[in-house]
Scaffold this motif. Structure first.
Motif, PDB file in Angstrom:
ATOM      1  N   MET A 109      12.602  20.065  -5.558  1.00 39.33           N
ATOM      2  CA  MET A 109      11.857  19.543  -5.335  1.00 39.33           C
ATOM      3  C   MET A 109      10.813  20.937  -3.932  1.00 39.33           C
ATOM      4  SD  MET A 109      10.043  17.218  -4.024  1.00 39.33           S
ATOM      5  CE  MET A 109      10.017  15.092  -4.741  1.00 39.33           C
ATOM      6  N   MET A 112      12.851  15.103 -10.373  1.00 36.32           N
ATOM      7  CA  MET A 112      12.777  13.172 -10.108  1.00 36.32           C
ATOM      8  C   MET A 112      13.879  12.734 -12.039  1.00 36.32           C
ATOM      9  SD  MET A 112      11.914  13.620  -7.568  1.00 36.32           S
ATOM     10  CE  MET A 112      12.637  11.792  -7.143  1.00 36.32           C
ATOM     11  N   ARG A 152       1.326   2.185   0.627  1.00 35.18           N
ATOM     12  CA  ARG A 152       2.691   2.258  -0.114  1.00 35.18           C
ATOM     13  C   ARG A 152       3.930   2.711  -0.143  1.00 35.18           C
ATOM     14  NH1 ARG A 152       6.931   3.077  -3.282  1.00 35.18           N
ATOM     15  NH2 ARG A 152       6.499   5.379  -2.448  1.00 35.18           N
ATOM     16  N   ASP A 173      18.085  11.034   2.339  1.00 35.26           N
ATOM     17  CA  ASP A 173      16.864   9.917   3.920  1.00 35.26           C
ATOM     18  C   ASP A 173      17.193   9.850   4.436  1.00 35.26           C
ATOM     19  OD1 ASP A 173      14.876   8.453   2.912  1.00 35.26           O
ATOM     20  OD2 ASP A 173      15.597   6.387   2.972  1.00 35.26           O
ATOM     21  N   PRO A 212       5.402  12.985  -1.843  1.00 40.90           N
ATOM     22  CA  PRO A 212       6.471  12.848  -2.451  1.00 40.90           C
ATOM     23  C   PRO A 212       7.455  13.037  -1.800  1.00 40.90           C
ATOM     24  CG  PRO A 212       4.389  15.289  -3.889  1.00 40.90           C
ATOM     25  CD  PRO A 212       4.170  14.901  -2.322  1.00 40.90           C
ATOM     26  N   LEU A 213       7.851  14.148  -1.264  1.00 42.33           N
ATOM     27  CA  LEU A 213       9.228  13.967  -0.886  1.00 42.33           C
ATOM     28  C   LEU A 213       9.490  12.805  -0.293  1.00 42.33           C
ATOM     29  CD1 LEU A 213      11.437  15.450  -0.087  1.00 42.33           C
ATOM     30  CD2 LEU A 213      11.017  16.172   2.113  1.00 42.33           C
ATOM     31  N   MET A 214       8.672  12.274   0.398  1.00 46.27           N
ATOM     32  CA  MET A 214       9.123  11.150   1.282  1.00 46.27           C
ATOM     33  C   MET A 214       8.884  10.203   0.483  1.00 46.27           C
ATOM     34  SD  MET A 214       6.847   9.411   4.349  1.00 46.27           S
ATOM     35  CE  MET A 214       7.294  10.450   6.019  1.00 46.27           C
ATOM     36  N   SER A 215       8.347   9.663  -0.877  1.00 50.36           N
ATOM     37  CA  SER A 215       8.432   9.016  -1.222  1.00 50.36           C
ATOM     38  C   SER A 215       9.592   8.392  -2.485  1.00 50.36           C
ATOM     39  CB  SER A 215       7.182   8.688  -2.431  1.00 50.36           C
ATOM     40  OG  SER A 215       7.285   8.516  -3.444  1.00 50.36           O
ATOM     41  N   ALA A 216       9.979  10.365  -2.824  1.00 47.42           N
ATOM     42  CA  ALA A 216      11.234   9.894  -3.422  1.00 47.42           C
ATOM     43  C   ALA A 216      12.395   9.783  -2.440  1.00 47.42           C
ATOM     44  CB  ALA A 216      11.433  12.005  -4.392  1.00 47.42           C
ATOM     45  N   THR A 217      12.472  10.622  -1.553  1.00 44.98           N
ATOM     46  CA  THR A 217      14.187  10.326  -1.028  1.00 44.98           C
ATOM     47  C   THR A 217      14.002   8.530  -1.071  1.00 44.98           C
ATOM     48  OG1 THR A 217      13.161  10.401   0.974  1.00 44.98           O
ATOM     49  CG2 THR A 217      14.194  12.174   0.465  1.00 44.98           C
ATOM     50  N   ASN A 218      12.989   7.874  -0.541  1.00 47.84           N
ATOM     51  CA  ASN A 218      12.877   6.501  -0.840  1.00 47.84           C
ATOM     52  C   ASN A 218      12.788   6.124  -1.699  1.00 47.84           C
ATOM     53  OD1 ASN A 218      11.238   4.171   0.443  1.00 47.84           O
ATOM     54  ND2 ASN A 218      10.237   5.460   2.019  1.00 47.84           N
ATOM     55  N   GLY A 261       8.926   3.229  -6.570  1.00 49.37           N
ATOM     56  CA  GLY A 261       9.131   4.711  -5.943  1.00 49.37           C
ATOM     57  C   GLY A 261       8.932   6.487  -6.962  1.00 49.37           C
TER      58      GLY A 261
END
Lengths: 459, 105
Positions: free
Chosen positions: A26, A36, A88, A243, B35-41, B82
């Motif tokens: 990332m 990903m 979202r 996270d 995107p980082l936030m949604s990926a870690t999510n 996600g």
């Protein structure tokens, strides 16, 4: 341990490694997408491993849950517009936290009686964080979607009320840890945590949403990590911690970008004192006509666009890209300046502009672009307010004093695109609008920008 | 009762993951923070594996299965939604480069 359990543990190890690798990738937009795929592969492996390695008898609920979840998730993945990304994401924090909380309640129902004190405290953390994040994120999503008003909801004695609710949550948690036979303590904690989540988020204004989003992200992750402790499952601990820390790092960055502490954001009551603090700015706002603005832009050498939340609400990302490309074709150097807290979540503006095909090499962070404003002919502010407010730099009494800003007022000329003469979300007066170098172009950002593009073509 | 050795191992894993997470994530540029936030999510949707066990294991009461079902549903929404959305975003960050390359040919 039999063979299938070993297989399951192996898939967990593989998943953990793939998750970390994917986050490492990332670090650059070119490699991020490949990263990903690794994470997706890891997730798939862990799910297959679990289904193979666990003694599962009832498939009905599993298949039903996977099917319903995939349909809703898949629908969200294709249909949610980029402008709705903050809500979202808030919603998915709620879902993740709810899953963690429910697993905790389920574990309590099944094995509550035989748990030791350590497991119970991990379980308590899981359920508490999970529950408060669920309701907190739902409120945040509601505010972002506009279902609930964006203004902070405040009442007298709010902090005292929060303190009481928070303390009763913690004391029922402690009671539950010490007295395993008190089942009521567990359910009280669960219920109070749901209430506490609501109370934490309602007093926070829309402008502080980037911090809240990051914090909720962090809580949701830590709830998942606590699940890992309860189940002695390392991949859960690792993924949850990643996270949780990602959210934590983002919260710190967002707070730094606003020069405020996390406690100040959560309990500061930002909207309360505004009336008295923002009286000194005054003067006349100078309006500019479309043609004059187009003329300025067309004959400029360097133009910097400064997008804010107004760009997202007006869905003006494509219009700004078209204007930018038009100017570039005339030989103008066009750059975009992105403040860390512009928009409603970290990186919000970058995603919108990327959607509109603006190359990421034209997007500049605050520290990079600030020295360039003095050699810039026109800075175009699109629906941004606090992040360009010179009061933060010049007026030590201002509520946002010390917040790093984009120094657009150093540019030779500033054009501010704004819906009307009102104040921004935070309610602060902005002296930038009264400066001699500034002119205002009122109207919906999207139509203003496309009209500007037309006018530039005719210059 | 939790075995102390298991607990200690878990604390080690937590501490190392925290350290590694800090190292890796602080290198992610602000450009990619959404995107980082949604990926870690999506990644923390790994709670799905805990939910699966709850929803289908032998000898669990029906209530646990139902709680598990809801948890499987919400966790799956996070995993599928996600990863899907993260990919959509990252595709946008990559596409301009590809286009200009093609144009150069």
């Amino acid at each position: 341990m039999n063979l299938t359990s070993y297989f399951m543990e192996a898939t967990y190890l593989v998943a953990s490694i793939l998750f970390i690798l994917s986050l490492k990738k990332m670090s650059h937009p070119e490699t991020a997408r490949k990263g990903m795929f690794l994470a997706e592969a890891g997730m798939f492996a862990a799910i297959v491993g679990t289904l193979v390695g666990t003694h599962i008898v009832t498939w009905t609920w599993i298949i039903a849950g996977l099917a319903v979840g995939s349909i809703i998730g898949g629908w969200m993945a294709v249909s949610v517009p980029m402008t709705a990304m903050p809500q979202r994401t808030a919603l998915s924090h709620a879902f993740g936290a709810l899953a963690a909380a429910l697993v905790g309640v389920g574990e309590f129902v099944v094995k509550g009686a035989e748990m030791g004190a350590v497991t119970r405290s991990a379980l308590g953390f899981e359920v508490m964080l999970g529950a408060l994040t669920t309701t907190g994120s739902l409120i945040a999503a509601g505010k972002l979607q506009g279902v609930i008003g964006g203004k902070p909801i405040q009442f007298r004695g709010q902090n005292a009320a929060n303190l009481i609710v928070g303390l009763s949550m913690v004391s029922s948690f402690i009671l539950f840890c010490i007295h395993p036979e008190m089942i009521a303590a567990f359910y009280t904690m669960l219920g109070v945590a749901f209430v506490f989540g609501v109370m934490l988020v309602i007093p926070i204004g829309s402008a502080d949403m980037p911090v809240v989003m990051s914090l909720l992200n962090s809580y949701a992750g830590l709830a998942a990590a606590a699940t890992g402790f309860v189940l002695s499952n390392n991949v859960l601990i690792i993924a949850g911690t990643l996270d949780g820390f990602s959210g934590f790092i983002l919260s710190v960055l967002m707070c730094k970008a606003m020069n405020r502490s996390i406690t100040n954001v959560l309990f500061g009551g930002f909207g309360a004192v505004i009336a008295e603090a923002s009286s000194n700015a005054g003067g006349v706002m100078r309006e500019i006509s479309l043609d004059d603005a187009a003329m300025q832009l067309a004959f400029a050498n360097r133009v910097i666009f400064v997008p804010g939340y107004g760009l997202a609400t007006a869905q003006a990302q494509h219009a700004v890209r078209e204007l930018g490309e038009l100017l570039e074709s005339r030989g103008v150097t066009v750059k975009y300046a992105i403040h860390p807290v512009a928009g409603r979540m970290p990186g919000h503006m970058n995603v919108l502009l990327a959607e509109a095909n603006v190359p990421y090499s034209s997007l500049y962070e605050m520290e990079q672009i600030n020295p360039e404003f003095s050699s810039t002919d026109v800075a175009v502010v699109i629906g941004a307010n606090d992040v360009v407010n010179p009061d933060a730099r010049d007026n030590p009494k201002s509520l946002i004093a010390g917040m790093p800003i984009l120094e657009v007022d150093h540019a030779k000329s500033v054009i501010v695109l704004k819906r009307g003469q009102g104040r921004g979300f935070s309610g602060l007066e902005n002296p930038l609008f009264f400066k001699p170098c500034t002119s205002m172009l009122y109207g919906d950002a999207k139509s203003s920008l496309s009209h500007l593009a037309q006018a530039v073509q005719h210059v | 009762m939790m075995n102390p050795a298991v607990l200690i191992a878990s604390v080690y894993v937590f501490a190392l993951a925290a350290f590694l997470g800090y190292q890796v994530i602080s290198r992610v540029p602000p450009l990619l923070h959404t995107p980082l936030m949604s990926a870690t999510n999506a990644i923390s949707g790994i709670s799905l594996i805990g939910s699966l066990v709850l929803a289908g294991s032998a000898g669990y009461p029906e209530l646990a299965h139902i709680l598990g079902f809801v948890a499987v549903t919400t966790a799956t929404i996070n995993v599928v939604g996600g990863f899907g959305i993260t990919d959509r975003m990252l595709k946008m960050f990559g596409k301009r480069k590809v286009e200009t390359k093609e144009a150069a040919k």
